[in-house]
Design a protein around this motif. Structure first.
Motif, PDB file in Angstrom:
ATOM      1  N   VAL A  18       0.831  -1.208   0.000  1.00 34.78           N
ATOM      2  CA  VAL A  18       0.000   0.000   0.000  1.00 34.78           C
ATOM      3  C   VAL A  18       0.859   1.248   0.000  1.00 34.78           C
ATOM      4  O   VAL A  18       0.711   2.130  -0.849  1.00 34.78           O
ATOM      5  N   ALA A  24      -1.037  -2.153  -5.423  1.00 33.86           N
ATOM      6  CA  ALA A  24      -0.912  -2.376  -3.980  1.00 33.86           C
ATOM      7  C   ALA A  24      -1.405  -3.764  -3.599  1.00 33.86           C
ATOM      8  O   ALA A  24      -0.764  -4.476  -2.813  1.00 33.86           O
ATOM      9  N   THR A  54      -5.087   2.274   0.103  1.00 32.30           N
ATOM     10  CA  THR A  54      -4.368   3.125  -0.841  1.00 32.30           C
ATOM     11  C   THR A  54      -5.195   4.363  -1.182  1.00 32.30           C
ATOM     12  O   THR A  54      -4.693   5.485  -1.170  1.00 32.30           O
TER      13      THR A  54
END
Length: 127
Positions: free
Chosen positions: A8, A60, A75
Motif C-alpha cells: 500500500v 498495492a 491506498t
C-alpha cells in the motif's frame, strides 16, 4: 501484514504519485500548446484520476498478495486524506460537497482496483 503495508505505502501510493505527476505535466503541456478548452481538459483529468487510483489499488493488492479490498481501500484513503490535508493547509478551505463525491469515486476506484489486483496471476521464477 508487512507485505500489505509495503504494497500500500510503497507500491500503491508511490505509483499513484508518479503517475499523477506525469499526467499533470502532460495536461499542462496540452493546455499550453493546444487550443483545447478547459472543459475537455477537466474531463480528461477526471478520467485519468479515477484510472490512476484504480491502477494504484491494483498494484498495492498485487504486491500485498492478500485482502485486495483492504489494500485498495487503504491506498485510496491514504491518497485522498493527503489531498484533503494539503487543501486544508495550503488553501485553508474545507472539502466541498462536489469534492466529497469525487473523493468517494477515487476511493471506490482504488477499492475495485485492489479487488482486481489481488486476483492477477503471479509470476513464478524459473530456475
Amino acid at each position: 501484514m508487512k507485505k500489505m503495508v509495503q504494497g500500500v505505502l510503497g507500491y500503491g501510493v508511490g505509483s499513484i504519485l508518479v503517475l499523477m505527476i506525469v499526467f499533470a505535466a502532460l495536461l499542462a503541456l496540452l493546455l499550453r500548446f493546444t487550443s483545447m478548452d478547459y472543459e475537455t481538459l477537466n474531463q480528461m483529468a477526471l478520467i485519468a484520476g479515477i484510472s490512476i487510483l484504480a491502477f494504484g489499488g491494483m498494484i498495492a493488492a498485487y504486491k500485498g498478495e492478500q485482502k485486495g479490498w483492504l489494500a485498495g481501500a487503504g491506498t485510496g484513503l491514504i491518497f485522498v486524506s493527503s489531498m484533503v490535508l494539503f487543501q486544508l493547509i495550503f488553501e485553508n478551505k474545507w472539502v466541498s460537497l462536489p469534492q466529497l463525491s469525487y473523493f468517494g469515486g477515487l476511493i471506490l476506484a482504488a477499492w475495485l482496483g485492489g479487488m482486481i489486483g489481488v486476483n492477477l496471476p503471479k509470476r513464478s521464477a524459473k530456475r
